[in-house]
Structures are given as C-alpha cells and as structure tokens.
Design a protein around this motif. Structure first.
Motif, PDB file in Angstrom:
ATOM      1  N   ASN A 171       0.823  -1.227   0.000  1.00  0.00           N
ATOM      2  CA  ASN A 171       0.000   0.000   0.000  1.00  0.00           C
ATOM      3  C   ASN A 171       0.849   1.265   0.000  1.00  0.00           C
ATOM      4  OD1 ASN A 171      -2.374  -1.477   0.013  1.00  0.00           O
ATOM      5  ND2 ASN A 171      -2.622  -1.397   2.226  1.00  0.00           N
ATOM      6  N   MET A 172       1.762   1.355  -0.952  1.00  0.00           N
ATOM      7  CA  MET A 172       2.659   2.506  -0.991  1.00  0.00           C
ATOM      8  C   MET A 172       2.142   3.664  -1.844  1.00  0.00           C
ATOM      9  SD  MET A 172       5.196   2.309   1.012  1.00  0.00           S
ATOM     10  CE  MET A 172       6.231   3.625   0.398  1.00  0.00           C
ATOM     11  N   ASN A 173       0.888   3.593  -2.305  1.00  0.00           N
ATOM     12  CA  ASN A 173       0.386   4.631  -3.201  1.00  0.00           C
ATOM     13  C   ASN A 173      -0.797   5.407  -2.625  1.00  0.00           C
ATOM     14  OD1 ASN A 173       2.227   4.098  -5.405  1.00  0.00           O
ATOM     15  ND2 ASN A 173       1.070   2.205  -5.750  1.00  0.00           N
ATOM     16  N   GLU A 174      -0.956   5.377  -1.312  1.00  0.00           N
ATOM     17  CA  GLU A 174      -2.011   6.151  -0.679  1.00  0.00           C
ATOM     18  C   GLU A 174      -1.624   7.643  -0.665  1.00  0.00           C
ATOM     19  OE1 GLU A 174      -5.099   4.596   0.598  1.00  0.00           O
ATOM     20  OE2 GLU A 174      -4.102   3.392  -0.929  1.00  0.00           O
ATOM     21  N   PRO A 175      -2.603   8.546  -0.581  1.00  0.00           N
ATOM     22  CA  PRO A 175      -2.281   9.992  -0.606  1.00  0.00           C
ATOM     23  C   PRO A 175      -1.452  10.422   0.609  1.00  0.00           C
ATOM     24  CG  PRO A 175      -4.602   9.612  -0.086  1.00  0.00           C
ATOM     25  CD  PRO A 175      -4.053   8.295  -0.519  1.00  0.00           C
ATOM     26  N   LEU A 176      -0.588  11.404   0.368  1.00  0.00           N
ATOM     27  CA  LEU A 176       0.245  11.932   1.444  1.00  0.00           C
ATOM     28  C   LEU A 176      -0.552  12.955   2.252  1.00  0.00           C
ATOM     29  CD1 LEU A 176       3.620  12.404  -0.466  1.00  0.00           C
ATOM     30  CD2 LEU A 176       2.869  10.452   0.907  1.00  0.00           C
ATOM     31  N   PHE A 177      -0.151  13.176   3.495  1.00  0.00           N
ATOM     32  CA  PHE A 177      -0.885  14.095   4.372  1.00  0.00           C
ATOM     33  C   PHE A 177       0.036  15.119   5.036  1.00  0.00           C
ATOM     34  CE2 PHE A 177      -0.163   9.888   6.103  1.00  0.00           C
ATOM     35  CZ  PHE A 177       0.595  10.128   7.226  1.00  0.00           C
ATOM     36  N   ALA A 178       1.337  15.073   4.742  1.00  0.00           N
ATOM     37  CA  ALA A 178       2.268  16.100   5.205  1.00  0.00           C
ATOM     38  C   ALA A 178       2.422  17.150   4.101  1.00  0.00           C
ATOM     39  CB  ALA A 178       3.608  15.486   5.579  1.00  0.00           C
ATOM     40  N   SER A 179       3.176  18.211   4.376  1.00  0.00           N
ATOM     41  CA  SER A 179       3.304  19.316   3.424  1.00  0.00           C
ATOM     42  C   SER A 179       4.735  19.444   2.919  1.00  0.00           C
ATOM     43  CB  SER A 179       2.890  20.632   4.086  1.00  0.00           C
ATOM     44  OG  SER A 179       3.176  21.731   3.245  1.00  0.00           O
ATOM     45  N   GLU A 180       4.857  19.642   1.616  1.00  0.00           N
ATOM     46  CA  GLU A 180       6.176  19.879   1.036  1.00  0.00           C
ATOM     47  C   GLU A 180       6.726  21.244   1.445  1.00  0.00           C
ATOM     48  OE1 GLU A 180       5.992  19.340  -3.152  1.00  0.00           O
ATOM     49  OE2 GLU A 180       5.672  17.160  -3.036  1.00  0.00           O
ATOM     50  N   GLN A 181       5.879  22.104   1.990  1.00  0.00           N
ATOM     51  CA  GLN A 181       6.325  23.418   2.449  1.00  0.00           C
ATOM     52  C   GLN A 181       6.974  23.371   3.832  1.00  0.00           C
ATOM     53  OE1 GLN A 181       2.841  25.874   2.277  1.00  0.00           O
ATOM     54  NE2 GLN A 181       2.778  25.931   0.041  1.00  0.00           N
ATOM     55  N   ALA A 182       6.925  22.217   4.475  1.00  0.00           N
ATOM     56  CA  ALA A 182       7.484  22.093   5.826  1.00  0.00           C
ATOM     57  C   ALA A 182       8.968  22.434   5.839  1.00  0.00           C
ATOM     58  CB  ALA A 182       7.256  20.682   6.347  1.00  0.00           C
ATOM     59  N   LYS A 183       9.388  23.067   6.933  1.00  0.00           N
ATOM     60  CA  LYS A 183      10.790  23.431   7.112  1.00  0.00           C
ATOM     61  C   LYS A 183      11.359  22.699   8.316  1.00  0.00           C
ATOM     62  CE  LYS A 183      10.216  28.132   5.245  1.00  0.00           C
ATOM     63  NZ  LYS A 183      10.402  29.590   5.533  1.00  0.00           N
ATOM     64  N   ARG A 184      12.600  22.276   8.199  1.00  0.00           N
ATOM     65  CA  ARG A 184      13.274  21.621   9.308  1.00  0.00           C
ATOM     66  C   ARG A 184      13.926  22.663  10.215  1.00  0.00           C
ATOM     67  NH1 ARG A 184      15.604  16.712   9.238  1.00  0.00           N
ATOM     68  NH2 ARG A 184      16.224  17.350  11.332  1.00  0.00           N
ATOM     69  N   GLY A 185      13.952  22.344  11.531  1.00  0.00           N
ATOM     70  CA  GLY A 185      14.685  23.197  12.455  1.00  0.00           C
ATOM     71  C   GLY A 185      13.826  23.697  13.605  1.00  0.00           C
ATOM     72  N   GLY A 186      14.485  24.339  14.542  1.00  0.00           N
ATOM     73  CA  GLY A 186      13.786  24.948  15.668  1.00  0.00           C
ATOM     74  C   GLY A 186      13.543  23.992  16.816  1.00  0.00           C
ATOM     75  N   THR A 187      13.116  24.574  17.939  1.00  0.00           N
ATOM     76  CA  THR A 187      12.789  23.810  19.151  1.00  0.00           C
ATOM     77  C   THR A 187      11.309  23.983  19.452  1.00  0.00           C
ATOM     78  OG1 THR A 187      15.007  24.086  20.088  1.00  0.00           O
ATOM     79  CG2 THR A 187      13.218  23.558  21.617  1.00  0.00           C
ATOM     80  N   PHE A 188      10.629  22.872  19.633  1.00  0.00           N
ATOM     81  CA  PHE A 188       9.220  22.909  20.019  1.00  0.00           C
ATOM     82  C   PHE A 188       9.156  22.873  21.532  1.00  0.00           C
ATOM     83  CE2 PHE A 188       5.191  20.594  20.941  1.00  0.00           C
ATOM     84  CZ  PHE A 188       4.323  21.580  20.499  1.00  0.00           C
ATOM     85  N   ARG A 189       8.544  23.900  22.127  1.00  0.00           N
ATOM     86  CA  ARG A 189       8.514  24.061  23.582  1.00  0.00           C
ATOM     87  C   ARG A 189       7.103  23.766  24.102  1.00  0.00           C
ATOM     88  NH1 ARG A 189       9.865  30.029  23.815  1.00  0.00           N
ATOM     89  NH2 ARG A 189       8.288  29.885  22.180  1.00  0.00           N
ATOM     90  N   THR A 190       6.998  22.740  24.919  1.00  0.00           N
ATOM     91  CA  THR A 190       5.718  22.359  25.477  1.00  0.00           C
ATOM     92  C   THR A 190       5.911  22.018  26.954  1.00  0.00           C
ATOM     93  OG1 THR A 190       3.801  20.913  25.156  1.00  0.00           O
ATOM     94  CG2 THR A 190       5.967  19.947  24.734  1.00  0.00           C
ATOM     95  N   PHE A 191       4.891  21.413  27.591  1.00  0.00           N
ATOM     96  CA  PHE A 191       5.004  21.158  29.027  1.00  0.00           C
ATOM     97  C   PHE A 191       4.340  19.842  29.395  1.00  0.00           C
ATOM     98  CE2 PHE A 191       0.749  22.794  28.789  1.00  0.00           C
ATOM     99  CZ  PHE A 191       0.073  22.317  29.911  1.00  0.00           C
ATOM    100  N   MET A 192       4.649  19.368  30.589  1.00  0.00           N
ATOM    101  CA  MET A 192       3.992  18.200  31.173  1.00  0.00           C
ATOM    102  C   MET A 192       3.641  18.556  32.611  1.00  0.00           C
ATOM    103  SD  MET A 192       7.317  15.685  31.361  1.00  0.00           S
ATOM    104  CE  MET A 192       8.927  16.282  31.909  1.00  0.00           C
ATOM    105  N   ALA A 193       2.567  17.945  33.119  1.00  0.00           N
ATOM    106  CA  ALA A 193       2.054  18.324  34.431  1.00  0.00           C
ATOM    107  C   ALA A 193       2.902  17.803  35.581  1.00  0.00           C
ATOM    108  CB  ALA A 193       0.618  17.829  34.585  1.00  0.00           C
ATOM    109  N   SER A 194       3.669  16.751  35.365  1.00  0.00           N
ATOM    110  CA  SER A 194       4.515  16.206  36.430  1.00  0.00           C
ATOM    111  C   SER A 194       5.699  15.494  35.808  1.00  0.00           C
ATOM    112  CB  SER A 194       3.720  15.236  37.318  1.00  0.00           C
ATOM    113  OG  SER A 194       3.242  14.141  36.560  1.00  0.00           O
TER     114      SER A 194
END
Length: 596
Positions: free
Chosen positions: A19-42
């Motif tokens: 099943n390698m011919n299903e439609p893609l769902f990511a974007s070719e405009q995506a850029k690599r890099g940066g830090t994603f800053r999030t949190f956890m409760a504990s």
C-alpha cells in the motif's frame, strides 16, 4: 509455545501487501529546524516504558508513539508501512508475515532485525519487568514469533481473528508489539536465561532506551525538564514516502508546569509554543488576551473522525421498572442531550449517533441517528407503561404508588450542571432524575458492581466496535462492562457470529444488525462526544492545509503525526513586531474538512 523460533522457508503462495500509493498528508512546504517548547504536568517516576510507574507522560515518546510494523493511513484507513515494508496473511487467520525495512535503525545506530522481535517475546514474558498485563498479553494472546531471516518474521496469535483484527492487535500503540533493543537490555551476567536482567526495574529506571522513531531522549533535568533531539536528516524513516516532511523540529523541550492556568500564562508570554483549548471555557473565555488580539497567537479548531467509545446514559435493566421497554423508551425521549449541548456546553460538543460509539468506519450503520428530545412522546410511553397519574410535584406515579424516579450515577463534579439540566428537562415528561455523584474512580466501581439505575458514562473507543464485553449475556454480572445488564439470546447469537466471522464485508453487515438491535432495545441513550481538537499556537508554528486528518487527535503532538513545523523566519518577524508594538490581523482557523 516457545519465545521465538527460527525457520528456513516461507509458505508458498503468500500475497505481499505494501500500500505505498495512498495519498500523502504532510506538506512539502514544511521546514526543518527549531525547538518545540511544550510542558507536562509532572515529572515521570521512571523512564522505563514497562513495569511499575511506567504509564507516564513520556511513555508515548518511548513506545506508544513509536513506529509499529504498519499503521492505518489517517484518511483512507488502509494499512501503510512503518517498520515493515510489506506483509502477508496466513490461511489460518492466526499468522501475519512481515518483511522488515532493512534500513531501519535504532536511535543509537544499531540495525533493527528479526532478533529484536524474538527478544520482544522474552522481554514481555519475563517476570523481571514486573508488569503482569504484558506478561499475560504476550503469553495468552501472542503465540510466538518466527524468524525466517534477518528481515523476515511471522507473528502468530493464539486465537484466529480476521485479517484486519490481526493487524489491529499487532499494531495497536498500547500493546507494545514492536521490537525491543536486545543490545541495550543485555544483562550484566549470563545467569539470566531469559536475557532480562534480574534487577531490570531498578537498573533501567532512569536509563532511556533507544527508539526507532525520529527523536531520542537527549537530556534530563530531574523534576524540571527533558529534551528530545532529532536523530537527524539521515533518519531511516525518511526513505518511506509517508514519513517525508514530518517530525520537522530539531528538538522537543518539555518543562514541568504542574498547574494548567500557570502553563497558559507561560504560553501567552511566549515561553511555550502551543496550548490546548478543547474545554469550552478556555476557547470562549480565556483566549481573548492581547497576544490573540494582536495576531501573535492564532486559534485553531479542527474536526476529526476519531473512534469514540460507547456511552451516554446506560440503563440498568436489572433494576425495578427499567426492565420495561416502554419505560426505557420514555426515558430515552425524555433525555435532552441536544439541549444540554446547546445550553450548558455552549454548542461545542456533538451528539453520538449511536450508544455504541462512532468512528468505526464501515462497521457503523450509515443511518445511525440519536433520538431527539420529545417530552410529549415520552409522556405517552410512560402512560402506556402504567404511569398515568401525575403527582403534586409533577412526577408520574403508577397504580402501585411507585414514582417515576431514577438516580443518575456519575463521577465528576464538573458534570453536575450537565446532569442538572437533564433533570430539569425530564420533568416535562413527568420523570424525576436525581443526581448521584460518586467521586472519581469510586463511581466506576459502583457501576461495575451494578448498583446504579442510570450511569452517565463514556467508555474508551477502539477501531473495531466492542460488542461482547458490553452486550453479551455472559457479562450480565458484577465486575463486567455490561453496564446495562441487558440479555438477549438473539443478540448473543449475532455477537458470537461477529466474533467468528473472518470475512470483513460479512462482519460489517453483522455489526449493522447488532447496532440496530441495540437501538431497538433502548438500553443506552446516546450521549455526546468531542470530535475535534482546539488549540492555540504562536504564529510561527505552521501546519499543512488542511491541517487535520480524519484521525488527528492533537495538531501539535510531536511524535504522533508530527506534520507541523517551526518557521524560524516568522518567529524572528514576530519577535521584532512585538518589540515595536506592531500588530498582525487576528487569526482563527476552523478546519471542518472532516466535520460530521
């Protein structure tokens, strides 16, 4: 059965699927890099993915969110490759064969091979991991793993299932049916015959294991934060077209912030990149501060079609009066879930189309529709059931002097206004609903013991509807999930046929029959669900258009779909604008691509 065996030749006639011919769902405009800053409760009590205290907020980064052999395509529902390049089904409905991706590697650079799957059985069956659930599942559900060569295996279940059920069982995130790095868990001495260290729990309590995913744990500040780092542009997964343009950020930083309101304030100061707004008061009342008004923070509301479990109001048919179908019908039409959603939940939530849930694809009937509030019809049904007299308090009474009154058991104070609304509306039909708040987990225990009249409860959902546990007469007893105590030989027959059928198209039809029988029995009043995510994000956090897939539960969870990215140029532009007091247009995106 053995912990894993070697074999030389594959069966003849296998049909390999990729099943390698299903439609893609990511974007070719995506850029690599940066830090994603999030949190956890504990901060987690361990970095292990199994054993005591392992069910923590980081387990998803080590196991649940890591690649499986295959995964459902989030839109088409077809199985697509992850660690496996292709798979084939045995004729016994127990065996699935997999050809592993020869490029797959652990985050420490070691190759992923069939031996890691043989070791998987030893690992999960070992008493040294101190995890009875996994011991039981991998002993009583999984038969064995066969190795044909370094990159070809078969997984054999103990009992026959349809091909789709086999794939669900093998690739379900929480089951952990994925390779374990034998080279990492090698015991300190040769006395451990099962290959697991006697001191496993303590030895690996704060040692992060290698993963097959795009991120590995890079640093830990105990009690404060953790940082995950990307394996790099040479991550093996990028050879798979479905992984391209995903997992775009270089680092993921999770800080410990124990209070959600404090975390929201950190977010609005720019210290976190995203924040969840699913709850009505957050979306409507807490997202109007200056960063939103000046366009620095954007709002996103995206609808999904994620599977929803059974639930609403479960009617205990073993209780007096509730064994009468006319009473159950009347109760159903006297319950105003739609009004509750509009008036208490601000119109945000959505009715479940059926008491047994939603989002099971072709297993669900296309004509499932929740019953509308109709107090006049309810009154007629109650009269038919013998409740002809209306007492001085407006509640119906039958000839034996029994009042039409039932208690609604629930577990959280936040639900009280919701049930109070149902109580007031039910009076229009002469029905009294009383509120029975039983705190938290004690409420579920109360319901399991079948003490309730009515249970206000939603169960977790899976890809395939759960019928046996909720509806079969064998479960009409305490400590089961048959919360209605309903018993029907005809329904039992259909449930048993559903379990025994391997032809998927026939299973769909049996499923439709079961759902119609449950509707006609009036045993679960369909409740509400939340088929969407709502999130706020700084304008430098970007995502594909459309942002949602059918199965997107969180837009910005970095090890799930991971299709978002950080645009460092927009971040610099935003920071500069903030310093100069320059504003942008406020932005609220409503992605209704997959709205019901």
């Amino acid at each position: 059965m053995a912990d894993g065996v070697n074999a030389s030749e594959l069966p003849e006639g296998l049909v390999w699927i990729s099943n390698m011919n299903e439609p893609l769902f990511a974007s070719e405009q995506a850029k690599r890099g940066g830090t994603f800053r999030t949190f956890m409760a504990s901060f987690p009590q361990t970095l292990r993915s199994v054993g005591p205290d392992a069910n923590s907020g980081l387990r998803h980064y080590f196991m649940d969110g890591m690649p499986k052999l295959a995964a459902r395509h989030p839109n088409t529902g077809k199985w697509i490759p992850q660690l496996a390049e292709s798979w084939a089904f045995g004729s016994d409905y127990k065996t699935v064969y997999f050809k592993l991706n020869p490029e797959a590697k652990w985050s420490d650079g070691e190759p992923v091979t069939a031996d890691d799957y043989l070791f998987m059985l030893k690992y999960y069956r070992s008493k040294d991991i101190i995890d009875p659930w996994y011991n039981d599942f991998f002993t009583n559900t999984i038969g064995t793993v066969i190795k044909y060569d370094d990159h070809t295996i078969a997984i054999i279940a103990k009992t026959a299932k349809s091909n789709d059920e086999q794939m669900v069982m093998i690739n379900l995130p929480s089951n952990g049916l994925q390779p374990r790095p034998e080279h990492f868990f090698k015991p300190d001495n040769d006395k451990n015959k099962d290959g697991i260290d006697d001191n496993f729990v303590r030895k690996y309590n704060f040692r992060s294991e290698p993963t097959t995913g795009a991120y590995y744990l890079d640093s830990v500040k105990k009690g404060k934060s953790v940082i995950f780092r990307h394996v790099g542009k040479d991550w093996w997964g990028y050879g798979n077209r479905y992984y391209q343009n995903r997992y775009n950020v270089d680092k993921i930083r999770l800080r410990v912030i124990r209070d959600n309101d404090i975390a929201r304030k950190h977010f609005e100061k720019g210290d976190l990149d995203t924040f969840g707004l699913v709850l009505p008061h957050l979306w409507h009342d807490k997202s109007g501060s200056q960063p939103y008004k000046k366009g620095y923070i954007h709002k996103f509301w995206g609808y999904n079609q994620v599977a929803q479990g059974a639930g609403g109001i479960w009617i205990n048919t073993a209780k007096p009066l509730l064994d009468n179908i006319e009473v159950r019908k009347g109760l159903t039409y006297a319950t105003d879930f739609d009004g509750m959603i509009k008036n208490v939940l601000r119109g945000d939530y959505v009715r479940k189309p059926h008491g047994l849930g939603f989002g099971h694809g072709e297993y669900d009937r296309g004509d499932n529709k929740p019953p509308a509030f109709n107090p006049q019809l309810a009154a007629e049904l109650f009269t038919k059931a013998g409740f002809e007299t209306i007492g001085p308090d407006g509640i119906r009474v039958n000839s034996q002097g029994q009042r039409l009154s039932f208690a609604v058991t629930y577990g959280y104070p936040v639900w009280s206004p919701r049930i109070a609304y149902l109580k007031e509306q039910a009076k229009q039909a002469g029905l009294e609903l009383t509120l029975n708040l039983v705190d938290g987990s004690a409420a579920f225990k109360y319901i399991l013991e079948k003490k309730h009249d009515l249970a206000f409860l939603n169960m977790a959902g899976g890809e395939i509807p759960a019928y046996w546990e909720y509806l079969h007469s064998k479960n009409v007893k305490p400590q089961t999930n048959n919360h209605t105590n309903y018993s029907s030989p005809a329904l039992d027959e259909q449930i048993e046929a559903f379990k025994a059928e391997f032809d998927v198209s026939k299973r769909y039809q049996i499923s439709h029959t079961i759902q119609k029988m449950v509707t006609d029995a009036f045993i679960i009043v369909p409740g509400y669900m939340v088929p969407y995510t709502r999130e706020a994000h700084w304008r430098w956090v970007r995502y594909p258009v459309p942002g949602m897939t059918k199965k997107t539960e969180s837009m910005f969870y970095p090890v799930e779909l991971g299709t978002f990215w950080i645009d460092t140029d927009i971040k610099k532009e935003t920071k500069a604008a903030m310093k100069k007091g320059r504003a942008f247009e406020p932005v609220t995106v409503i992605d209704d691509t997959y709205k019901l």
